[in-house]
Motif scaffolding. Structure first.
Motif, PDB file in Angstrom:
ATOM      1  N   PRO A  37      11.754   1.657   1.221  1.00 33.47           N
ATOM      2  CA  PRO A  37      11.252   0.716   0.206  1.00 33.47           C
ATOM      3  C   PRO A  37      10.729  -0.574   0.836  1.00 33.47           C
ATOM      4  CG  PRO A  37      13.624   0.643   0.279  1.00 33.47           C
ATOM      5  CD  PRO A  37      13.199   1.738   1.228  1.00 33.47           C
ATOM      6  N   VAL A  38       9.646  -1.064   0.319  1.00 30.81           N
ATOM      7  CA  VAL A  38       9.107  -2.356   0.720  1.00 30.81           C
ATOM      8  C   VAL A  38       9.246  -3.295  -0.474  1.00 30.81           C
ATOM      9  CG1 VAL A  38       7.031  -3.582   1.405  1.00 30.81           C
ATOM     10  CG2 VAL A  38       7.518  -1.333   2.350  1.00 30.81           C
ATOM     11  N   SER A  39       8.844  -2.803  -1.599  1.00 26.65           N
ATOM     12  CA  SER A  39       8.986  -3.495  -2.872  1.00 26.65           C
ATOM     13  C   SER A  39       8.963  -2.400  -3.926  1.00 26.65           C
ATOM     14  CB  SER A  39       7.836  -4.486  -3.093  1.00 26.65           C
ATOM     15  OG  SER A  39       6.683  -3.823  -3.529  1.00 26.65           O
ATOM     16  N   PRO A  40       9.223  -2.730  -5.170  1.00 30.50           N
ATOM     17  CA  PRO A  40       9.179  -1.673  -6.190  1.00 30.50           C
ATOM     18  C   PRO A  40       7.795  -1.042  -6.354  1.00 30.50           C
ATOM     19  CG  PRO A  40      10.238  -3.639  -7.049  1.00 30.50           C
ATOM     20  CD  PRO A  40       9.678  -3.996  -5.710  1.00 30.50           C
ATOM     21  N   PHE A  41       6.761  -1.678  -5.804  1.00 28.29           N
ATOM     22  CA  PHE A  41       5.393  -1.226  -6.051  1.00 28.29           C
ATOM     23  C   PHE A  41       4.647  -0.754  -4.802  1.00 28.29           C
ATOM     24  CE2 PHE A  41       6.452  -4.846  -8.871  1.00 28.29           C
ATOM     25  CZ  PHE A  41       6.716  -4.108 -10.001  1.00 28.29           C
ATOM     26  N   ASN A  49       4.418   1.929  10.689  1.00 30.25           N
ATOM     27  CA  ASN A  49       4.712   0.615  10.118  1.00 30.25           C
ATOM     28  C   ASN A  49       3.541   0.161   9.253  1.00 30.25           C
ATOM     29  OD1 ASN A  49       6.373  -1.583   9.732  1.00 30.25           O
ATOM     30  ND2 ASN A  49       5.463  -2.733  11.402  1.00 30.25           N
ATOM     31  N   ILE A  50       3.015   1.099   8.451  1.00 27.72           N
ATOM     32  CA  ILE A  50       1.867   0.830   7.595  1.00 27.72           C
ATOM     33  C   ILE A  50       2.313   0.878   6.132  1.00 27.72           C
ATOM     34  CG2 ILE A  50      -0.431   1.587   6.921  1.00 27.72           C
ATOM     35  CD1 ILE A  50      -0.674   2.872   9.694  1.00 27.72           C
ATOM     36  N   LYS A  60      -3.437   7.529  -2.014  1.00 24.15           N
ATOM     37  CA  LYS A  60      -2.645   6.667  -1.140  1.00 24.15           C
ATOM     38  C   LYS A  60      -3.553   5.605  -0.525  1.00 24.15           C
ATOM     39  CE  LYS A  60      -0.664   7.871   3.030  1.00 24.15           C
ATOM     40  NZ  LYS A  60       0.172   8.724   3.870  1.00 24.15           N
ATOM     41  N   VAL A  61      -3.263   4.327  -0.826  1.00 23.57           N
ATOM     42  CA  VAL A  61      -4.102   3.222  -0.366  1.00 23.57           C
ATOM     43  C   VAL A  61      -3.315   2.370   0.625  1.00 23.57           C
ATOM     44  CG1 VAL A  61      -5.412   1.185  -1.080  1.00 23.57           C
ATOM     45  CG2 VAL A  61      -5.332   3.185  -2.569  1.00 23.57           C
ATOM     46  N   GLU A  62      -3.907   2.143   1.785  1.00 22.66           N
ATOM     47  CA  GLU A  62      -3.270   1.320   2.818  1.00 22.66           C
ATOM     48  C   GLU A  62      -3.361  -0.157   2.444  1.00 22.66           C
ATOM     49  OE1 GLU A  62      -3.971   0.435   7.511  1.00 22.66           O
ATOM     50  OE2 GLU A  62      -4.318   2.477   6.802  1.00 22.66           O
ATOM     51  N   ILE A  63      -2.268  -0.882   2.712  1.00 22.16           N
ATOM     52  CA  ILE A  63      -2.209  -2.323   2.455  1.00 22.16           C
ATOM     53  C   ILE A  63      -2.265  -3.035   3.802  1.00 22.16           C
ATOM     54  CG2 ILE A  63      -0.823  -4.202   1.501  1.00 22.16           C
ATOM     55  CD1 ILE A  63       0.566  -2.062  -0.254  1.00 22.16           C
ATOM     56  N   PRO A  64      -3.117  -4.048   3.946  1.00 22.98           N
ATOM     57  CA  PRO A  64      -3.152  -4.789   5.208  1.00 22.98           C
ATOM     58  C   PRO A  64      -1.793  -5.406   5.530  1.00 22.98           C
ATOM     59  CG  PRO A  64      -5.017  -5.388   3.820  1.00 22.98           C
ATOM     60  CD  PRO A  64      -4.101  -4.547   2.987  1.00 22.98           C
ATOM     61  N   GLU A  65      -1.467  -5.493   6.814  1.00 23.70           N
ATOM     62  CA  GLU A  65      -0.128  -5.964   7.182  1.00 23.70           C
ATOM     63  C   GLU A  65       0.099  -7.425   6.832  1.00 23.70           C
ATOM     64  OE1 GLU A  65       0.659  -7.098  11.725  1.00 23.70           O
ATOM     65  OE2 GLU A  65      -0.322  -5.164  11.524  1.00 23.70           O
ATOM     66  N   GLU A  73       2.821  -2.880 -10.510  1.00 23.44           N
ATOM     67  CA  GLU A  73       2.418  -1.479 -10.344  1.00 23.44           C
ATOM     68  C   GLU A  73       0.932  -1.271 -10.612  1.00 23.44           C
ATOM     69  OE1 GLU A  73       3.905   2.943 -11.737  1.00 23.44           O
ATOM     70  OE2 GLU A  73       4.711   1.183 -12.718  1.00 23.44           O
ATOM     71  N   THR A  74       0.348  -2.136 -11.410  1.00 23.19           N
ATOM     72  CA  THR A  74      -1.065  -2.006 -11.763  1.00 23.19           C
ATOM     73  C   THR A  74      -1.994  -2.812 -10.845  1.00 23.19           C
ATOM     74  OG1 THR A  74      -0.777  -3.789 -13.367  1.00 23.19           O
ATOM     75  CG2 THR A  74      -0.598  -1.521 -14.188  1.00 23.19           C
ATOM     76  N   ALA A  75      -1.424  -3.563  -9.908  1.00 20.12           N
ATOM     77  CA  ALA A  75      -2.236  -4.394  -9.009  1.00 20.12           C
ATOM     78  C   ALA A  75      -2.932  -3.531  -7.960  1.00 20.12           C
ATOM     79  CB  ALA A  75      -1.358  -5.435  -8.332  1.00 20.12           C
ATOM     80  N   ILE A  76      -4.181  -3.886  -7.659  1.00 21.93           N
ATOM     81  CA  ILE A  76      -4.924  -3.207  -6.598  1.00 21.93           C
ATOM     82  C   ILE A  76      -5.367  -4.257  -5.577  1.00 21.93           C
ATOM     83  CG2 ILE A  76      -5.697  -1.286  -8.034  1.00 21.93           C
ATOM     84  CD1 ILE A  76      -8.434  -2.697  -8.227  1.00 21.93           C
ATOM     85  N   TRP A  77      -5.481  -3.831  -4.322  1.00 19.57           N
ATOM     86  CA  TRP A  77      -5.897  -4.740  -3.259  1.00 19.57           C
ATOM     87  C   TRP A  77      -7.417  -4.825  -3.235  1.00 19.57           C
ATOM     88  CZ3 TRP A  77      -3.894  -8.480  -0.673  1.00 19.57           C
ATOM     89  CH2 TRP A  77      -4.539  -8.976   0.454  1.00 19.57           C
ATOM     90  N   ASN A  78      -7.931  -6.051  -3.335  1.00 20.31           N
ATOM     91  CA  ASN A  78      -9.368  -6.294  -3.260  1.00 20.31           C
ATOM     92  C   ASN A  78      -9.708  -6.611  -1.810  1.00 20.31           C
ATOM     93  OD1 ASN A  78     -11.923  -7.640  -3.195  1.00 20.31           O
ATOM     94  ND2 ASN A  78     -11.758  -7.909  -5.408  1.00 20.31           N
TER      95      ASN A  78
END
Length: 88
Positions: A37-41, A49-50, A60-65, A73-78
Motif C-alpha cells: 500500500p502507498v495510499s488508499p488510491f 519502486n514505481i 495501470k497508470v504510472e505515477i511520477p516519483e 480514487e477519481t483523480a488522474i495525473w495530468n
C-alpha cells in the motif's frame, strides 16, 4: 457430449471455471495492493519502486516519483500540468 445433457454439463463446467478464475484474479489483485500500500488510491509493485493507480480507460497508470499522493480514487495525473485532477 453431443446430447443436450452433455452440453449442459459442459456449459456449467465452463461457467464454474470462469467464475473461479475471476475470483482468483480478484484475490491476486487485492493481495498485491494489500502488501504494497502507498495510499488508499495507489500502489507499488513488490519488485519495483514505481507507483501506479488503476484507471478504467487506460488501465495501470504510472505515477511520477515526485508526485504527491493520489488524493482520491477519481483523480488522474495530468502529465502537462504535473498535478492531480479530480474528475468528480
Amino acid at each position: 457430449m453431443k446430447t443436450r445433457h452433455g452440453q449442459s454439463l459442459m456449459g456449467q463446467a465452463i461457467a464454474r471455471l470462469g467464475s473461479e478464475l475471476n475470483k482468483d484474479l480478484e484475490e491476486k489483485h487485492r493481495k498485491l495492493r494489500e502488501f504494497r500500500p502507498v495510499s488508499p488510491f495507489e500502489w507499488k509493485e513488490s519488485d519495483k519502486n514505481i507507483r501506479y493507480y488503476d484507471d478504467p480507460i487506460d488501465g495501470k497508470v504510472e505515477i511520477p516519483e515526485n508526485a504527491p499522493p493520489r488524493p482520491a480514487e477519481t483523480a488522474i495525473w495530468n502529465v502537462l500540468s504535473k498535478e492531480w485532477v479530480d474528475n468528480d
